[in-house]
Design a protein around this motif. Structure first.
Motif, PDB file in Angstrom:
ATOM      1  N   THR A 189      -2.422 -20.916  21.059  1.00  0.00           N
ATOM      2  CA  THR A 189      -1.512 -20.366  20.056  1.00  0.00           C
ATOM      3  C   THR A 189      -2.220 -19.270  19.270  1.00  0.00           C
ATOM      4  O   THR A 189      -3.324 -19.485  18.750  1.00  0.00           O
ATOM      5  CB  THR A 189      -1.053 -21.457  19.076  1.00  0.00           C
ATOM      6  OG1 THR A 189      -0.513 -22.557  19.812  1.00  0.00           O
ATOM      7  CG2 THR A 189      -0.003 -20.917  18.124  1.00  0.00           C
ATOM      8  N   ARG A 190      -1.606 -18.109  19.181  1.00  0.00           N
ATOM      9  CA  ARG A 190      -2.158 -16.976  18.414  1.00  0.00           C
ATOM     10  C   ARG A 190      -3.636 -16.761  18.752  1.00  0.00           C
ATOM     11  O   ARG A 190      -4.524 -16.826  17.883  1.00  0.00           O
ATOM     12  CB  ARG A 190      -1.985 -17.204  16.909  1.00  0.00           C
ATOM     13  CG  ARG A 190      -0.561 -16.965  16.431  1.00  0.00           C
ATOM     14  CD  ARG A 190      -0.414 -17.176  14.937  1.00  0.00           C
ATOM     15  NE  ARG A 190      -1.325 -16.355  14.148  1.00  0.00           N
ATOM     16  CZ  ARG A 190      -1.143 -15.074  13.845  1.00  0.00           C
ATOM     17  NH1 ARG A 190      -0.084 -14.422  14.321  1.00  0.00           N
ATOM     18  NH2 ARG A 190      -2.011 -14.418  13.092  1.00  0.00           N
ATOM     19  N   ARG A 226       1.499 -19.726  23.346  1.00  0.00           N
ATOM     20  CA  ARG A 226       2.376 -19.146  22.332  1.00  0.00           C
ATOM     21  C   ARG A 226       1.691 -17.940  21.681  1.00  0.00           C
ATOM     22  O   ARG A 226       0.540 -18.026  21.253  1.00  0.00           O
ATOM     23  CB  ARG A 226       2.678 -20.176  21.227  1.00  0.00           C
ATOM     24  CG  ARG A 226       3.471 -21.387  21.687  1.00  0.00           C
ATOM     25  CD  ARG A 226       4.967 -21.105  21.647  1.00  0.00           C
ATOM     26  NE  ARG A 226       5.736 -22.303  21.925  1.00  0.00           N
ATOM     27  CZ  ARG A 226       6.113 -22.699  23.119  1.00  0.00           C
ATOM     28  NH1 ARG A 226       5.774 -21.967  24.176  1.00  0.00           N
ATOM     29  NH2 ARG A 226       6.806 -23.797  23.296  1.00  0.00           N
ATOM     30  N   ASP A 227       2.406 -16.810  21.613  1.00  0.00           N
ATOM     31  CA  ASP A 227       1.977 -15.653  20.807  1.00  0.00           C
ATOM     32  C   ASP A 227       0.522 -15.287  21.071  1.00  0.00           C
ATOM     33  O   ASP A 227      -0.268 -15.078  20.147  1.00  0.00           O
ATOM     34  CB  ASP A 227       2.176 -15.943  19.318  1.00  0.00           C
ATOM     35  CG  ASP A 227       3.594 -16.339  18.985  1.00  0.00           C
ATOM     36  OD1 ASP A 227       4.520 -15.819  19.633  1.00  0.00           O
ATOM     37  OD2 ASP A 227       3.796 -17.188  18.088  1.00  0.00           O
ATOM     38  N   SER A 247       4.051 -13.861  24.723  1.00  0.00           N
ATOM     39  CA  SER A 247       2.669 -13.649  25.137  1.00  0.00           C
ATOM     40  C   SER A 247       2.562 -12.604  26.241  1.00  0.00           C
ATOM     41  O   SER A 247       3.539 -12.269  26.907  1.00  0.00           O
ATOM     42  CB  SER A 247       2.049 -14.973  25.616  1.00  0.00           C
ATOM     43  OG  SER A 247       2.017 -15.929  24.563  1.00  0.00           O
ATOM     44  N   VAL A 248       1.336 -12.110  26.416  1.00  0.00           N
ATOM     45  CA  VAL A 248       1.024 -11.159  27.472  1.00  0.00           C
ATOM     46  C   VAL A 248      -0.017 -11.789  28.383  1.00  0.00           C
ATOM     47  O   VAL A 248      -1.094 -12.181  27.926  1.00  0.00           O
ATOM     48  CB  VAL A 248       0.482  -9.836  26.886  1.00  0.00           C
ATOM     49  CG1 VAL A 248       0.099  -8.873  28.003  1.00  0.00           C
ATOM     50  CG2 VAL A 248       1.524  -9.196  25.965  1.00  0.00           C
ATOM     51  N   LEU A 249       0.310 -11.900  29.665  1.00  0.00           N
ATOM     52  CA  LEU A 249      -0.567 -12.526  30.644  1.00  0.00           C
ATOM     53  C   LEU A 249      -1.070 -11.470  31.613  1.00  0.00           C
ATOM     54  O   LEU A 249      -0.292 -10.775  32.258  1.00  0.00           O
ATOM     55  CB  LEU A 249       0.171 -13.616  31.423  1.00  0.00           C
ATOM     56  CG  LEU A 249       0.940 -14.666  30.622  1.00  0.00           C
ATOM     57  CD1 LEU A 249       1.456 -15.751  31.559  1.00  0.00           C
ATOM     58  CD2 LEU A 249       0.083 -15.267  29.513  1.00  0.00           C
ATOM     59  N   GLY A 250      -2.398 -11.352  31.732  1.00  0.00           N
ATOM     60  CA  GLY A 250      -3.001 -10.363  32.609  1.00  0.00           C
ATOM     61  C   GLY A 250      -2.998 -10.779  34.063  1.00  0.00           C
ATOM     62  O   GLY A 250      -2.507 -11.857  34.439  1.00  0.00           O
ATOM     63  N   ARG A 251      -3.557  -9.933  34.891  1.00  0.00           N
ATOM     64  CA  ARG A 251      -3.585 -10.173  36.336  1.00  0.00           C
ATOM     65  C   ARG A 251      -4.317 -11.491  36.640  1.00  0.00           C
ATOM     66  O   ARG A 251      -5.388 -11.765  36.113  1.00  0.00           O
ATOM     67  CB  ARG A 251      -4.282  -9.033  37.050  1.00  0.00           C
ATOM     68  CG  ARG A 251      -3.563  -7.697  36.986  1.00  0.00           C
ATOM     69  CD  ARG A 251      -4.282  -6.660  37.820  1.00  0.00           C
ATOM     70  NE  ARG A 251      -3.591  -5.378  37.840  1.00  0.00           N
ATOM     71  CZ  ARG A 251      -3.895  -4.346  37.057  1.00  0.00           C
ATOM     72  NH1 ARG A 251      -4.879  -4.462  36.178  1.00  0.00           N
ATOM     73  NH2 ARG A 251      -3.228  -3.209  37.144  1.00  0.00           N
ATOM     74  N   LEU A 264       4.853  -5.440  22.042  1.00  0.00           N
ATOM     75  CA  LEU A 264       5.299  -5.193  23.416  1.00  0.00           C
ATOM     76  C   LEU A 264       6.280  -6.243  23.925  1.00  0.00           C
ATOM     77  O   LEU A 264       7.031  -5.975  24.872  1.00  0.00           O
ATOM     78  CB  LEU A 264       4.093  -5.140  24.352  1.00  0.00           C
ATOM     79  CG  LEU A 264       3.122  -3.970  24.185  1.00  0.00           C
ATOM     80  CD1 LEU A 264       1.960  -4.111  25.160  1.00  0.00           C
ATOM     81  CD2 LEU A 264       3.827  -2.638  24.379  1.00  0.00           C
ATOM     82  N   VAL A 265       6.261  -7.453  23.343  1.00  0.00           N
ATOM     83  CA  VAL A 265       7.148  -8.508  23.832  1.00  0.00           C
ATOM     84  C   VAL A 265       8.382  -8.678  22.959  1.00  0.00           C
ATOM     85  O   VAL A 265       9.125  -9.636  23.109  1.00  0.00           O
ATOM     86  CB  VAL A 265       6.373  -9.849  23.966  1.00  0.00           C
ATOM     87  CG1 VAL A 265       5.261  -9.712  24.990  1.00  0.00           C
ATOM     88  CG2 VAL A 265       5.807 -10.316  22.626  1.00  0.00           C
TER      89      VAL A 265
END
Length: 391
Positions: free
Chosen positions: A345-346, A328-329, A313-317, A260-261
């Motif tokens: 990281t990961r 990272r990642d 990365s994906v950061l939620g609400r 997605l990123v």
């Protein structure tokens, strides 16, 4: 096909043990995805976009986590006086198909009388652990024209992953062989857990299996029902070459988020032509990025605050990455806080975790941190914290 001619049954009762800590207190279809969504949003949105408004959801494991999100079906226009969303629970009564279900075939058979009463010419049965867009109406119409008892939507996967699914052999549109989770798959074309059934012959086959094996031994659809239909020449394939990802394991869940990123993500969750809708949560309009922050190739959900260094990365609400913190990642779910000086990281970090030390490593396996915990010591790649048995 008229709107009321299709019934969709979403089998959402599995425990999802392969997602480990992510399903320790929630149903697998309620697992968050892409910062703002849940996995069940994909089949529900497919129904909405295909103009299908009779949708049943069969629940069992940790049902409250899912029922809360479903919100009576309103986000997907299913809060209707007639039809709409129907939630099915394990039950007791005077008929067969009672109690807790041990597999997807038993889950389908337990609703046989309700399905017969509804009497749809086409019954679409789907799981809720994959990320994809698919027009169920188009598949159902092709199924009706094909004249078989079952249509299996098929897709190609990496050869090393084929053994996780039902592997099919196809001649034209006819399925000639079906092997459920074989040790040595013959090919990489699989049935991707979207099935369209002609109800009466399929329910009759389930009735026969129940008489032969007993209700508790009906198992999953792929164990006995689908092979029987294939052997009878009653199965056809509907090839699907679009984006499809089963995210039912920790590595697959992480990989789907990393896709997605990318510069050009393989799936657009906000496509006006086929949006993936979810239950709205009141947060400020967009994530807040501070003047000291460095952000690249990320998804940042509403209510998140970034003052540190975040990439890939994906950061939620409501996630907070403090100044001096690095991510990272990774996938950070709702309410996670990464404190100044910590590096993630990961890793996949569940809801409302307080990270005060380093987690993961660039070349290690995915680290997984369970919800509502405090990380105050360094955890390597592959770590599972806290150590909880999710089976």
């Amino acid at each position: 096909m008229p709107r009321n001619q299709i019934l969709v049954l979403i089998l959402a009762g599995g425990a999802g043990g392969r997602l480990e800590l992510l399903t320790h207190t929630r149903a697998k279809p309620a697992v968050p995805f892409a910062g703002t969504h849940r996995l069940i949003d994909f089949p529900l949105s497919n129904c909405l976009n295909a103009g299908i408004d009779d949708v049943w959801v069969s629940q069992q494991f940790n049902p409250v986590s899912l029922s809360d999100h479903l919100a009576n079906g309103r986000p997907w226009d299913l809060d209707r006086t007639t039809g709409g969303l129907l939630i099915l629970h394990p039950r007791q009564g005077n008929e067969g198909g009672e109690g807790f279900q041990t597999g997807t075939a038993q889950a389908l058979w337990s609703q046989a009388e309700l399905i017969r009463e509804f009497d749809p010419p086409a019954l679409v049965v789907v799981s809720a652990d994959a990320v994809y867009k698919l027009d169920y109406r188009a598949v159902a119409e092709a199924h009706r024209e094909g004249g078989k008892a079952v249509t299996m939507v098929t897709t190609e996967v990496e050869p090393e992953d084929a053994g996780r699914y039902g592997v099919v052999q196809v001649d034209g549109e006819r399925i000639t062989d079906y092997a459920y989770k074989p040790d040595e798959p013959e090919g990489n074309v699989i049935a991707n857990e979207v099935f369209v059934f002609t109800p009466e012959p399929v329910l009759a086959a389930l009735d026969a299996l129940e008489r032969e094996r007993g209700e508790a031994e009906l198992d999953d659809l792929g164990d006995h029902l689908l092979p029987r239909l294939v052997d009878a020449g009653e199965a056809r394939a509907h090839p699907f070459d679009g984006y499809w990802r089963d995210v039912g394991t920790i590595p697959a869940y992480h990989t789907a988020h990393m896709e997605l990123v990318q510069d050009e993500p393989p799936i657009d969750l906000d496509d006006p032509a086929w949006p993936i809708l979810t239950r709205a949560v009141s947060r400020r309009a967009a994530g807040q990025v501070g003047a000291s922050a460095t952000v690249s190739a990320c998804l940042i959900a509403p209510g998140a605050t970034v003052a540190g260094d975040v990439s890939g990365s994906v950061l939620g609400r409501g996630v907070v990455v403090e100044e001096g913190a690095t991510v990272r990642d990774s996938v950070l779910l709702e309410g996670t806080v990464v404190r100044s000086g910590a590096t993630v990281t990961r890793a996949i970090v569940d809801d409302h975790v307080d990270v005060r030390a380093d987690v993961g490593e660039p070349d290690g396996e995915i680290a997984l941190i369970g919800l509502h915990t405090t990380v105050d010591e360094t955890l390597p790649g592959g770590a599972r914290y806290p150590e909880v048995d999710s089976d």
